[in-house]
Design a protein around this motif. Structure first.
Motif, PDB file in Angstrom:
ATOM      1  N   THR A 127       0.845  -1.187   0.000  1.00 14.89           N
ATOM      2  CA  THR A 127       0.000   0.000   0.000  1.00 14.89           C
ATOM      3  C   THR A 127       0.881   1.238   0.000  1.00 14.89           C
ATOM      4  O   THR A 127       2.026   1.205   0.481  1.00 14.89           O
ATOM      5  CB  THR A 127      -0.916   0.025   1.241  1.00 14.89           C
ATOM      6  N   ASP A 128       0.341   2.323  -0.545  1.00 18.21           N
ATOM      7  CA  ASP A 128       1.053   3.600  -0.507  1.00 18.21           C
ATOM      8  C   ASP A 128       0.814   4.351   0.797  1.00 18.21           C
ATOM      9  O   ASP A 128       1.464   5.373   1.051  1.00 18.21           O
ATOM     10  CB  ASP A 128       0.616   4.491  -1.682  1.00 18.21           C
ATOM     11  N   GLN A 129      -0.111   3.853   1.611  1.00 11.70           N
ATOM     12  CA  GLN A 129      -0.430   4.538   2.864  1.00 11.70           C
ATOM     13  C   GLN A 129      -0.469   3.524   4.022  1.00 11.70           C
ATOM     14  O   GLN A 129      -1.539   3.218   4.563  1.00 11.70           O
ATOM     15  CB  GLN A 129      -1.771   5.270   2.745  1.00 11.70           C
ATOM     16  N   PRO A 130       0.682   3.012   4.399  1.00 17.89           N
ATOM     17  CA  PRO A 130       0.715   2.053   5.498  1.00 17.89           C
ATOM     18  C   PRO A 130       0.393   2.711   6.836  1.00 17.89           C
ATOM     19  O   PRO A 130       0.558   3.927   7.000  1.00 17.89           O
ATOM     20  CB  PRO A 130       2.164   1.546   5.476  1.00 17.89           C
ATOM     21  N   SER A 131      -0.040   1.911   7.770  1.00 19.06           N
ATOM     22  CA  SER A 131      -0.418   2.411   9.084  1.00 19.06           C
ATOM     23  C   SER A 131       0.822   2.866   9.858  1.00 19.06           C
ATOM     24  O   SER A 131       1.938   2.388   9.618  1.00 19.06           O
ATOM     25  CB  SER A 131      -1.129   1.319   9.875  1.00 19.06           C
ATOM     26  N   PRO A 132       0.641   3.774  10.811  1.00 22.75           N
ATOM     27  CA  PRO A 132       1.778   4.226  11.624  1.00 22.75           C
ATOM     28  C   PRO A 132       2.504   3.094  12.340  1.00 22.75           C
ATOM     29  O   PRO A 132       3.729   3.117  12.458  1.00 22.75           O
ATOM     30  CB  PRO A 132       1.135   5.197  12.614  1.00 22.75           C
ATOM     31  N   PHE A 136       7.444  -0.090  12.797  1.00 24.34           N
ATOM     32  CA  PHE A 136       8.149  -1.370  12.857  1.00 24.34           C
ATOM     33  C   PHE A 136       9.232  -1.439  11.789  1.00 24.34           C
ATOM     34  O   PHE A 136      10.393  -1.773  12.070  1.00 24.34           O
ATOM     35  CB  PHE A 136       7.169  -2.530  12.697  1.00 24.34           C
ATOM     36  N   TRP A 137       8.894  -1.127  10.549  1.00 27.32           N
ATOM     37  CA  TRP A 137       9.868  -1.238   9.469  1.00 27.32           C
ATOM     38  C   TRP A 137      10.950  -0.174   9.556  1.00 27.32           C
ATOM     39  O   TRP A 137      12.095  -0.422   9.154  1.00 27.32           O
ATOM     40  CB  TRP A 137       9.169  -1.236   8.108  1.00 27.32           C
ATOM     41  N   ASN A 138      10.633   0.972  10.107  1.00 30.19           N
ATOM     42  CA  ASN A 138      11.681   1.973  10.330  1.00 30.19           C
ATOM     43  C   ASN A 138      12.723   1.466  11.319  1.00 30.19           C
ATOM     44  O   ASN A 138      13.901   1.830  11.240  1.00 30.19           O
ATOM     45  CB  ASN A 138      11.084   3.286  10.833  1.00 30.19           C
ATOM     46  N   ASP A 139      12.292   0.614  12.237  1.00 30.05           N
ATOM     47  CA  ASP A 139      13.211   0.068  13.230  1.00 30.05           C
ATOM     48  C   ASP A 139      14.066  -1.069  12.674  1.00 30.05           C
ATOM     49  O   ASP A 139      15.185  -1.292  13.145  1.00 30.05           O
ATOM     50  CB  ASP A 139      12.439  -0.444  14.452  1.00 30.05           C
ATOM     51  N   CYS A 140      13.536  -1.819  11.703  1.00 29.98           N
ATOM     52  CA  CYS A 140      14.277  -3.004  11.263  1.00 29.98           C
ATOM     53  C   CYS A 140      14.793  -2.923   9.834  1.00 29.98           C
ATOM     54  O   CYS A 140      15.849  -3.494   9.526  1.00 29.98           O
ATOM     55  CB  CYS A 140      13.428  -4.264  11.441  1.00 29.98           C
ATOM     56  N   TYR A 141      14.085  -2.237   8.932  1.00 23.71           N
ATOM     57  CA  TYR A 141      14.510  -2.198   7.533  1.00 23.71           C
ATOM     58  C   TYR A 141      13.866  -0.992   6.850  1.00 23.71           C
ATOM     59  O   TYR A 141      12.915  -1.123   6.079  1.00 23.71           O
ATOM     60  CB  TYR A 141      14.108  -3.488   6.824  1.00 23.71           C
ATOM     61  N   PRO A 142      14.380   0.203   7.134  1.00 23.46           N
ATOM     62  CA  PRO A 142      13.747   1.410   6.593  1.00 23.46           C
ATOM     63  C   PRO A 142      13.821   1.528   5.076  1.00 23.46           C
ATOM     64  O   PRO A 142      13.122   2.354   4.489  1.00 23.46           O
ATOM     65  CB  PRO A 142      14.523   2.547   7.274  1.00 23.46           C
ATOM     66  N   ALA A 143      14.627   0.686   4.427  1.00 24.13           N
ATOM     67  CA  ALA A 143      14.734   0.732   2.965  1.00 24.13           C
ATOM     68  C   ALA A 143      13.545   0.093   2.262  1.00 24.13           C
ATOM     69  O   ALA A 143      13.449   0.175   1.029  1.00 24.13           O
ATOM     70  CB  ALA A 143      16.014   0.041   2.510  1.00 24.13           C
ATOM     71  N   ILE A 144      12.623  -0.527   2.989  1.00 25.00           N
ATOM     72  CA  ILE A 144      11.456  -1.154   2.356  1.00 25.00           C
ATOM     73  C   ILE A 144      10.712  -0.137   1.499  1.00 25.00           C
ATOM     74  O   ILE A 144      10.543   1.023   1.872  1.00 25.00           O
ATOM     75  CB  ILE A 144      10.514  -1.750   3.430  1.00 25.00           C
ATOM     76  N   THR A 145      10.271  -0.583   0.324  1.00 26.67           N
ATOM     77  CA  THR A 145       9.535   0.295  -0.574  1.00 26.67           C
ATOM     78  C   THR A 145       8.521  -0.548  -1.357  1.00 26.67           C
ATOM     79  O   THR A 145       8.326  -1.726  -1.061  1.00 26.67           O
ATOM     80  CB  THR A 145      10.504   1.058  -1.496  1.00 26.67           C
ATOM     81  N   THR A 146       7.866   0.041  -2.341  1.00 24.75           N
ATOM     82  CA  THR A 146       6.827  -0.657  -3.091  1.00 24.75           C
ATOM     83  C   THR A 146       7.427  -1.523  -4.192  1.00 24.75           C
ATOM     84  O   THR A 146       8.616  -1.393  -4.530  1.00 24.75           O
ATOM     85  CB  THR A 146       5.865   0.352  -3.735  1.00 24.75           C
ATOM     86  N   GLU A 176      -1.481  -8.275  12.476  1.00 25.08           N
ATOM     87  CA  GLU A 176      -2.437  -7.177  12.338  1.00 25.08           C
ATOM     88  C   GLU A 176      -2.336  -6.439  11.012  1.00 25.08           C
ATOM     89  O   GLU A 176      -3.308  -5.812  10.573  1.00 25.08           O
ATOM     90  CB  GLU A 176      -2.227  -6.174  13.482  1.00 25.08           C
ATOM     91  N   HIS A 177      -1.189  -6.482  10.360  1.00 28.75           N
ATOM     92  CA  HIS A 177      -0.966  -5.592   9.219  1.00 28.75           C
ATOM     93  C   HIS A 177      -0.442  -6.312   7.977  1.00 28.75           C
ATOM     94  O   HIS A 177       0.181  -5.678   7.114  1.00 28.75           O
ATOM     95  CB  HIS A 177       0.013  -4.483   9.618  1.00 28.75           C
TER      96      HIS A 177
END
Length: 248
Positions: free
Chosen positions: A146-151, A156-166, A233-234
Motif C-alpha cells: 500500500t502507498d499509505q501504510p499504518s503508523p 516497525f519497518w523503520n526500526d528493522c529495515y527502513p529501505a522497504i519500498t513498493t 495485524e498488518h
C-alpha cells in the motif's frame, strides 16, 4: 550487540525467513534457456529448504549454498543427503559481504529473504559480478503493498529495515542496477506462517527462558514477538515479493 543468540533462535526451524516450496517452484518455472548443467548460487541459504527444492526440480543443476552460520549448513547437508540431492549441493561458510567466488561463475543467483542483510540495491550491485551474461537473479524482498501504510507498520519497518519500498520502486532499483525485470509475484501470507512464524512461536517460551539475564538475547526475543504481532495485524499492508531478474 552480540547476535549469536539470533542464530540460535532460528536453528532447527524449517526456514529462517518467509517462503515456501511452492514459491520456489513458481519462481524457477519462469527461467528460460538455462544451460544444460546450470550453476546456481544460493546466497544466505539458512537451513536450505529452498536449496533442496531447487535440487529436486532441477536435477541437472549444481548448487552452491552459502551461509555464515555453520549449524545451518550442517542441517542443510543432512537434509540434502536424506532427500537424495546431496551429491549436487556444495555448502560454503562465507559472509555475504565477501563471497569467495570468481566473476561470472554462476547461471543463477538465488536469495530468498536474505538480501535485506546487506540491502537490496547493495546486494544487486555487489553480487552482479558473479552472474554470467543473461543469467538470472531470483530473490524475495520485503515490500509495501500500500502507498499509505499504518503508523504501527511504518514504525516497525523503520526500526528493522527502513529501505522497504513498493514493488514498482523496487523494480526501478533493479533496472537501474543493470537487470531486466522478468516477473514479480507476492508471497502468500501462508509463506510467513507455515514454515517460519508458527514453528518460531512454538519455541518462544523456551527461548525466553534461555535468554533471561542476557540483554541482547532478551531484545531478540522481544523483537520477534513484536514482529509476529505486527504481521498478524498488518499483513495486508506489507509482505515479501519474489523478483525474477535477468542480467543485462
Amino acid at each position: 550487540m552480540d547476535i549469536s543468540f539470533l542464530f540460535t533462535m532460528h536453528e532447527g526451524l524449517p526456514r529462517q525467513g518467509p517462503g515456501s516450496n511452492e514459491c520456489t517452484n513458481k519462481a524457477f518455472s519462469m527461467l528460460n534457456n538455462l544451460p544444460d548443467r546450470p550453476e546456481v548460487l544460493d546466497i544466505g541459504c539458512g537451513a536450505g529448504m529452498q536449496t533442496i527444492e531447487l535440487g529436486r526440480i532441477c536435477p541437472r543443476c549444481h548448487l552452491t549454498a552459502v551461509d555464515i552460520h555453520q549449524p545451518y549448513l550442517d542441517d542443510l547437508a543432512r537434509k540434502a543427503e536424506a532427500a537424495g540431492v546431496g551429491d549436487r549441493i556444495t555448502t560454503v561458510r562465507a559472509s555475504m559481504d565477501d563471497l569467495p567466488f570468481p566473476d561470472a561463475a554462476f547461471d543463477v543467483l538465488w536469495a530468498e529473504s536474505s538480501i535485506f542483510i546487506v540491502g537490496f540495491e547493495a546486494g544487486l550491485r555487489s553480487w552482479k559480478r558473479l552472474l554470467r551474461p543473461g543469467g538470472y537473479f531470483c530473490l524475495s524482498e520485503a515490500v509495501w503493498f500500500t502507498d499509505q501504510p499504518s503508523p504501527e507498520a511504518v514504525a516497525f519497518w523503520n526500526d528493522c529495515y527502513p529501505a522497504i519500498t513498493t514493488v514498482p520502486e523496487t523494480c526501478a532499483i533493479a533496472e537501474n542496477a543493470g537487470y531486466e525485470v522478468v516477473a514479480t509475484f507476492p508471497l502468500p501470507d501462508a509463506a510467513w506462517w507455515e514454515n517460519y512464524y508458527t514453528p518460531l512461536l512454538s519455541r518462544l517460551p523456551d527461548l525466553k527462558k534461555a535468554a533471561a539475564g542476557n540483554p541482547d538475547a532478551e531484545a531478540f526475543v522481544a523483537f520477534s514477538e513484536r514482529e509476529i504481532a505486527v504481521h498478524r495485524e498488518h499483513s495486508d499492508e506489507y509482505g515479501y515479493a519474489f523478483f525474477i531478474l535477468r542480467n543485462r
